[in-house]
Design a protein around this motif. Structure first.
Motif, PDB file in Angstrom:
ATOM      1  N   HIS A 136       6.095   3.331  -6.371  1.00  0.00           N
ATOM      2  CA  HIS A 136       5.920   3.543  -4.932  1.00  0.00           C
ATOM      3  C   HIS A 136       7.209   4.117  -4.349  1.00  0.00           C
ATOM      4  N   PRO A 171       0.934  -0.733  -2.409  1.00  0.00           N
ATOM      5  CA  PRO A 171       0.721   0.671  -2.083  1.00  0.00           C
ATOM      6  C   PRO A 171       0.960   1.673  -3.219  1.00  0.00           C
ATOM      7  N   GLY A 209      10.478   3.031  -5.697  1.00  0.00           N
ATOM      8  CA  GLY A 209      11.603   2.897  -6.613  1.00  0.00           C
ATOM      9  C   GLY A 209      12.287   1.558  -6.682  1.00  0.00           C
ATOM     10  N   CYS A 210      11.668   0.490  -6.261  1.00  0.00           N
ATOM     11  CA  CYS A 210      12.278  -0.827  -6.421  1.00  0.00           C
ATOM     12  C   CYS A 210      12.159  -1.285  -7.877  1.00  0.00           C
ATOM     13  N   CYS A 221       9.221  -5.415  -3.328  1.00  0.00           N
ATOM     14  CA  CYS A 221       9.379  -4.708  -2.046  1.00  0.00           C
ATOM     15  C   CYS A 221       8.109  -4.692  -1.220  1.00  0.00           C
ATOM     16  N   HIS A 222       7.010  -4.224  -1.804  1.00  0.00           N
ATOM     17  CA  HIS A 222       5.763  -4.128  -1.030  1.00  0.00           C
ATOM     18  C   HIS A 222       4.585  -4.675  -1.816  1.00  0.00           C
ATOM     19  N   ASN A 223       4.885  -5.435  -2.857  1.00  0.00           N
ATOM     20  CA  ASN A 223       3.872  -6.198  -3.596  1.00  0.00           C
ATOM     21  C   ASN A 223       2.875  -5.383  -4.409  1.00  0.00           C
ATOM     22  N   SER A 224       3.224  -4.189  -4.798  1.00  0.00           N
ATOM     23  CA  SER A 224       2.369  -3.504  -5.766  1.00  0.00           C
ATOM     24  C   SER A 224       2.395  -4.307  -7.056  1.00  0.00           C
ATOM     25  N   CYS A 259       6.026  -5.812  -7.744  1.00  0.00           N
ATOM     26  CA  CYS A 259       7.172  -5.236  -7.048  1.00  0.00           C
ATOM     27  C   CYS A 259       7.555  -6.146  -5.879  1.00  0.00           C
ATOM     28  N   CYS A 307       9.422   0.767  -9.796  1.00  0.00           N
ATOM     29  CA  CYS A 307       8.127   0.895  -9.113  1.00  0.00           C
ATOM     30  C   CYS A 307       7.843   2.352  -8.756  1.00  0.00           C
TER      31      CYS A 307
HETATM   32  S1  FES Z   1       8.612   0.085  -3.820  1.00  0.00           S
HETATM   33 FE1  FES Z   1       7.274  -1.076  -5.014  1.00  0.00          FE
HETATM   34  S2  FES Z   1       5.582  -1.458  -3.764  1.00  0.00           S
HETATM   35 FE2  FES Z   1       6.897  -0.279  -2.550  1.00  0.00          FE
END
Ligand code: FES
Length: 152
Positions: A97, A131, A99-100, A114-117, A112, A95
């Motif tokens: 954002h 984000p 790095g997930c 982690c924060h749903n991007s 993603c 990701c």
């Molecule tokens: S790490 Fe992917 S949306 Fe934050």
């Protein structure tokens, strides 16, 4: 005991300092707690920077990627999409954002955890929801004579 320049009431002024220290210490402990939580239970979290492989990587049979969809190659940290029968696109699955590692895509959309991007793996890897605001990193990919996808 009193010190020059300090009155007895100056000890009362350490109250806010202690409060600040307490808050900072609490924030530091909370940060460590979040990091520890992700180290133990968030296998997809905060992997790395998006990057292409250093050398070509064989991913698998091209037929494993659905036409109009995409597939995650978790060990290689890559996604491959297939907009048309004979067209393949590869992306870093990290990701943009924080790095997930992205989840296995639904259709051509990778999300993603982690924060749903969300990213469109057919339309330039562009983010559909934040984000993250940068597109996925494009990676060269080709199909070899045996019909195996090779990325990098
Ligand atoms: S790490 Fe992917 S949306 Fe934050």
């Amino acid at each position: 005991m009193t010190f020059p320049g300090r009155s007895a009431s100056s000890s009362a002024s350490t109250g806010p300092l202690r409060s600040r220290r307490t808050v900072l210490r609490g924030a530091a402990i909370a940060s460590v707690g979040v990091a520890a939580t992700c180290l133990t239970g968030c296998e997809h979290r905060y992997e790395a920077k998006p990057e292409a492989p250093d050398e070509p990587v064989e991913l698998g049979p091209a037929d494993e990627v659905p036409v109009g969809g995409a597939r995650l190659y978790e060990r290689a940290r890559l996604l491959v999409s297939r907009p048309e029968e004979d067209t393949f696109l590869a992306w870093s699955a990290v990701c943009t954002h924080l790095g997930c590692l992205l989840s296995p895509p639904e259709g051509a959309i990778a999300e993603c955890p982690c924060h749903n991007s969300r990213f469109d793996t057919i339309d330039g890897g562009r983010p559909l929801a934040g984000p993250a605001y940068d597109p996925l990193l494009s990676v060269p990919v080709r199909m070899n004579d045996e019909g195996v996808l090779v990325a990098g």
